[in-house]
Motif scaffolding. Structure first.
Motif, PDB file in Angstrom:
ATOM      1  N   MET A 154      -6.719   4.297   9.588  1.00 16.51           N
ATOM      2  CA  MET A 154      -7.544   5.691   9.753  1.00 16.51           C
ATOM      3  C   MET A 154      -7.342   6.717   8.552  1.00 16.51           C
ATOM      4  SD  MET A 154      -6.431   8.187  12.992  1.00 16.51           S
ATOM      5  CE  MET A 154      -6.459   6.741  14.084  1.00 16.51           C
ATOM      6  N   TYR A 155      -6.126   6.740   7.843  1.00 12.99           N
ATOM      7  CA  TYR A 155      -6.040   7.630   6.914  1.00 12.99           C
ATOM      8  C   TYR A 155      -6.925   7.483   5.947  1.00 12.99           C
ATOM      9  CZ  TYR A 155      -3.231  10.624   3.667  1.00 12.99           C
ATOM     10  OH  TYR A 155      -2.775  11.788   3.141  1.00 12.99           O
ATOM     11  N   PHE A 156      -7.311   6.093   5.494  1.00 16.30           N
ATOM     12  CA  PHE A 156      -8.124   5.663   4.252  1.00 16.30           C
ATOM     13  C   PHE A 156      -9.575   6.151   4.725  1.00 16.30           C
ATOM     14  CE2 PHE A 156      -4.149   3.615   3.000  1.00 16.30           C
ATOM     15  CZ  PHE A 156      -4.069   4.041   1.792  1.00 16.30           C
ATOM     16  N   VAL A 157      -9.982   6.069   6.026  1.00 15.47           N
ATOM     17  CA  VAL A 157     -11.373   6.351   6.482  1.00 15.47           C
ATOM     18  C   VAL A 157     -11.543   7.904   6.410  1.00 15.47           C
ATOM     19  CG1 VAL A 157     -13.098   6.409   8.348  1.00 15.47           C
ATOM     20  CG2 VAL A 157     -11.300   4.735   8.257  1.00 15.47           C
ATOM     21  N   ALA A 209     -16.153  15.180  -7.731  1.00 15.01           N
ATOM     22  CA  ALA A 209     -15.026  15.515  -8.540  1.00 15.01           C
ATOM     23  C   ALA A 209     -13.900  14.707  -7.893  1.00 15.01           C
ATOM     24  CB  ALA A 209     -14.814  17.228  -8.642  1.00 15.01           C
ATOM     25  N   SER A 210     -12.621  14.990  -8.369  1.00  6.07           N
ATOM     26  CA  SER A 210     -11.422  14.169  -7.706  1.00  6.07           C
ATOM     27  C   SER A 210     -10.837  14.988  -6.821  1.00  6.07           C
ATOM     28  CB  SER A 210     -10.569  14.102  -8.814  1.00  6.07           C
ATOM     29  OG  SER A 210      -9.887  15.085  -9.429  1.00  6.07           O
ATOM     30  N   LEU A 211      -9.848  14.334  -5.914  1.00  7.32           N
ATOM     31  CA  LEU A 211      -9.287  14.913  -4.817  1.00  7.32           C
ATOM     32  C   LEU A 211      -8.367  16.160  -5.340  1.00  7.32           C
ATOM     33  CD1 LEU A 211      -8.085  11.713  -2.911  1.00  7.32           C
ATOM     34  CD2 LEU A 211      -9.454  13.543  -2.061  1.00  7.32           C
ATOM     35  N   ARG A 212      -7.944  16.089  -6.651  1.00  8.06           N
ATOM     36  CA  ARG A 212      -6.984  16.899  -7.099  1.00  8.06           C
ATOM     37  C   ARG A 212      -7.831  18.341  -7.085  1.00  8.06           C
ATOM     38  NH1 ARG A 212      -4.495  15.358 -12.838  1.00  8.06           N
ATOM     39  NH2 ARG A 212      -3.775  13.967 -11.291  1.00  8.06           N
ATOM     40  N   TRP A 213      -9.097  18.323  -7.042  1.00  9.25           N
ATOM     41  CA  TRP A 213      -9.935  19.554  -7.241  1.00  9.25           C
ATOM     42  C   TRP A 213     -10.306  20.223  -5.989  1.00  9.25           C
ATOM     43  CZ3 TRP A 213      -9.637  22.129 -11.451  1.00  9.25           C
ATOM     44  CH2 TRP A 213      -9.344  21.647 -12.580  1.00  9.25           C
ATOM     45  N   HIS A 214     -10.879  19.245  -5.139  1.00  8.44           N
ATOM     46  CA  HIS A 214     -11.570  19.816  -3.701  1.00  8.44           C
ATOM     47  C   HIS A 214     -10.586  19.539  -2.836  1.00  8.44           C
ATOM     48  CE1 HIS A 214     -12.063  15.598  -2.864  1.00  8.44           C
ATOM     49  NE2 HIS A 214     -12.995  15.354  -3.896  1.00  8.44           N
ATOM     50  N   VAL A 220       0.770  -1.219   0.137  1.00 12.45           N
ATOM     51  CA  VAL A 220      -0.014  -0.148  -0.110  1.00 12.45           C
ATOM     52  C   VAL A 220       0.829   1.351   0.016  1.00 12.45           C
ATOM     53  CG1 VAL A 220      -1.610   1.200   1.171  1.00 12.45           C
ATOM     54  CG2 VAL A 220      -1.842  -1.271   1.218  1.00 12.45           C
ATOM     55  N   CYS A 221       0.936   2.166  -1.106  1.00  7.77           N
ATOM     56  CA  CYS A 221       1.624   3.300  -1.168  1.00  7.77           C
ATOM     57  C   CYS A 221       0.655   4.515  -1.045  1.00  7.77           C
ATOM     58  CB  CYS A 221       2.347   3.105  -2.382  1.00  7.77           C
ATOM     59  SG  CYS A 221       1.535   3.084  -4.019  1.00  7.77           S
ATOM     60  N   PRO A 222       1.011   5.575  -0.725  1.00  8.63           N
ATOM     61  CA  PRO A 222       0.278   6.731  -0.689  1.00  8.63           C
ATOM     62  C   PRO A 222      -0.626   7.103  -1.974  1.00  8.63           C
ATOM     63  CG  PRO A 222       2.345   7.259   0.098  1.00  8.63           C
ATOM     64  CD  PRO A 222       2.459   5.963  -0.332  1.00  8.63           C
ATOM     65  N   LYS A 223      -0.307   6.881  -2.960  1.00 11.95           N
ATOM     66  CA  LYS A 223      -1.106   6.927  -4.374  1.00 11.95           C
ATOM     67  C   LYS A 223      -2.316   6.273  -4.330  1.00 11.95           C
ATOM     68  CE  LYS A 223       1.469   4.080  -7.730  1.00 11.95           C
ATOM     69  NZ  LYS A 223       2.400   4.083  -8.653  1.00 11.95           N
ATOM     70  N   ALA A 224      -2.211   5.129  -3.376  1.00 16.04           N
ATOM     71  CA  ALA A 224      -3.741   4.312  -3.463  1.00 16.04           C
ATOM     72  C   ALA A 224      -4.883   4.819  -3.124  1.00 16.04           C
ATOM     73  CB  ALA A 224      -3.225   3.001  -2.349  1.00 16.04           C
ATOM     74  N   ILE A 225      -4.811   6.282  -2.544  1.00 14.00           N
ATOM     75  CA  ILE A 225      -6.058   7.057  -2.287  1.00 14.00           C
ATOM     76  C   ILE A 225      -6.655   7.357  -3.334  1.00 14.00           C
ATOM     77  CG2 ILE A 225      -4.846   7.900  -0.253  1.00 14.00           C
ATOM     78  CD1 ILE A 225      -4.787  10.522  -1.758  1.00 14.00           C
ATOM     79  N   HIS A 226      -6.266   7.296  -4.591  1.00 13.48           N
ATOM     80  CA  HIS A 226      -6.869   7.611  -5.808  1.00 13.48           C
ATOM     81  C   HIS A 226      -7.680   6.367  -6.392  1.00 13.48           C
ATOM     82  CE1 HIS A 226      -5.117  11.535  -5.973  1.00 13.48           C
ATOM     83  NE2 HIS A 226      -3.940  10.910  -5.625  1.00 13.48           N
ATOM     84  N   ASP A 243      -1.227  16.342  -3.726  1.00 17.21           N
ATOM     85  CA  ASP A 243       0.024  16.427  -3.792  1.00 17.21           C
ATOM     86  C   ASP A 243       0.746  15.469  -3.017  1.00 17.21           C
ATOM     87  OD1 ASP A 243      -0.232  18.497  -5.483  1.00 17.21           O
ATOM     88  OD2 ASP A 243       0.029  20.282  -3.938  1.00 17.21           O
ATOM     89  N   ILE A 244       0.306  15.348  -1.589  1.00 19.65           N
ATOM     90  CA  ILE A 244       1.016  14.531  -0.764  1.00 19.65           C
ATOM     91  C   ILE A 244       0.794  12.879  -1.342  1.00 19.65           C
ATOM     92  CG2 ILE A 244       0.715  13.295   1.339  1.00 19.65           C
ATOM     93  CD1 ILE A 244      -0.397  16.060   2.533  1.00 19.65           C
ATOM     94  N   SER A 245       0.055  12.535  -2.141  1.00 19.89           N
ATOM     95  CA  SER A 245      -0.276  11.065  -2.540  1.00 19.89           C
ATOM     96  C   SER A 245       1.025  10.974  -3.671  1.00 19.89           C
ATOM     97  CB  SER A 245      -1.458  11.053  -3.397  1.00 19.89           C
ATOM     98  OG  SER A 245      -1.589  11.782  -4.349  1.00 19.89           O
TER      99      SER A 245
END
Length: 344
Positions: free
Chosen positions: A221-224, A235-240, A202-208, A246-248
């Protein structure tokens, strides 16, 4: 120890700078790092006080406030009820000295939000952390409780806060808007980024990946927190949530977590608009120069001084929940009776 009611001492950048080199500042940072490093295993304890706080929410329904998208006035009733219960709630804690109630409970009461603004932000979240610190300093909690504090007690607090935020439409404190980690919280991302450190897959970019988020939200907790954001905004995390986007891109969770601690020091403990509301007492003392007198200062507001233009008190921001009246069909929403709010 002679206890004292906490008071605000940071009114200017001079006091803020002194605070950042004080023992209290180092105590807060050290405590956060200690809790952060404890997120590695299971837990056995939970604070029943948080369940009672949720019961107060259930007994205090929101008022009919459909004409406004801002905070619901019923929150003030909830806030006062919790204040009235604070003495009896603290009396249930083992080995709690009764004469410490006024000081320790100040952090507990202020952890639920701002009564006047009907708002909530990272400063209130910090009060809850300081409540833990006070309980540990007076012997109610110990280092052996750190895992339980993060995984069970702190996370239970976040769950109750989600109910408060969606029930009373608490306004996000400050005016950072979409550039924050969350409309309300910071520490769940900090502690949450500690959990998957060293994970092989599991890497940070998995949030997408929504499927991965849904799967890992059962344990991390992070994924919750990411799932919660996705449930109330379209919309996507990139927008809101561009900061989370960026952290991902960071390669490892160790670097994400280290960056979170640095960011917390800079964006919470290092910001005058947040720290001028911080409460100091005998357990977490203030050790800097005396604050300037606010008497007769035309820039004084709510017990503090406005030093230049900024978002000290924030521009009133409608709750994301307030614009959403119904649950979107076929989509699970992280809160009672709400639906996603379009970013635009």
């Amino acid at each position: 120890m002679t206890f004292q009611a906490p008071r605000k001492c940071i009114l200017s950048n001079l006091q803020l700078t002194a605070f950042q080199s004080s023992n209290t500042y180092n105590t807060i940072v050290t405590y956060i790092e200690a809790l952060n490093n404890s997120v590695t295993g299971g837990v056995k304890a939970i604070l029943e006080i948080l369940d009672k706080a949720e019961d107060v929410v259930k007994d205090t329904p929101p008022m009919d406030n459909k004409a406004s998208r801002f905070g619901n006035p019923a929150f003030r009733i909830f806030y006062d009820k919790v204040g009235d219960l604070t003495h009896s709630l603290h009396a249930t804690l083992p080995h709690f000295p009764e004469d410490a109630t006024a000081e320790v409970s100040a952090y507990f009461v202020n952890a639920w939000g701002n009564r006047e603004r009907i708002g909530y932000g990272s400063g209130m979240e910090l009060n809850f952390l300081c409540w833990f610190m006070c309980l540990e300093r007076i012997g109610v909690l110990g280092e052996s409780d750190h895992i339980a504090l993060v995984i069970r007690a702190f996370w239970r607090y976040i769950q109750v806060m989600r109910i408060l935020q969606s029930t009373y439409w608490l306004e996000p404190a400050g005016s950072h808007g979409v550039w924050g980690l969350d409309d309300y919280h910071f520490l769940p991302f900090l502690f949450g980024s500690a959990q998957p450190r060293g994970h092989k897959y599991v890497c940070p970019k998995a949030i997408h990946d929504n499927e991965v988020v849904d799967e890992l939200a059962n344990d991390y907790m992070y994924f919750v927190c990411i799932r919660f954001i996705n449930s109330i905004k379209t919309a996507s995390l990139r927008w809101h949530s561009p900061m989370l986007d960026d952290i991902s891109a960071v390669k490892t969770w160790d670097k994400v977590n280290a960056g979170m601690i640095k960011m917390y020091k800079a964006e919470v403990l290092g910001k005058l608009p947040v720290m001028q509301h911080f409460l100091f007492g005998s357990i977490l003392p203030y050790e800097g120069p005396p604050p300037p007198s606010a008497t007769g200062n035309e820039r004084t507001h709510g017990g503090h001084v406005h030093e230049g233009w900024g978002d000290c008190c924030g521009i009133p921001i409608p709750s994301a929940f307030a614009a959403a009246q119904e649950r979107e069909e076929g989509k699970k929403i992280e809160g009672p009776g709400i639906r996603p709010v379009p970013f635009d």
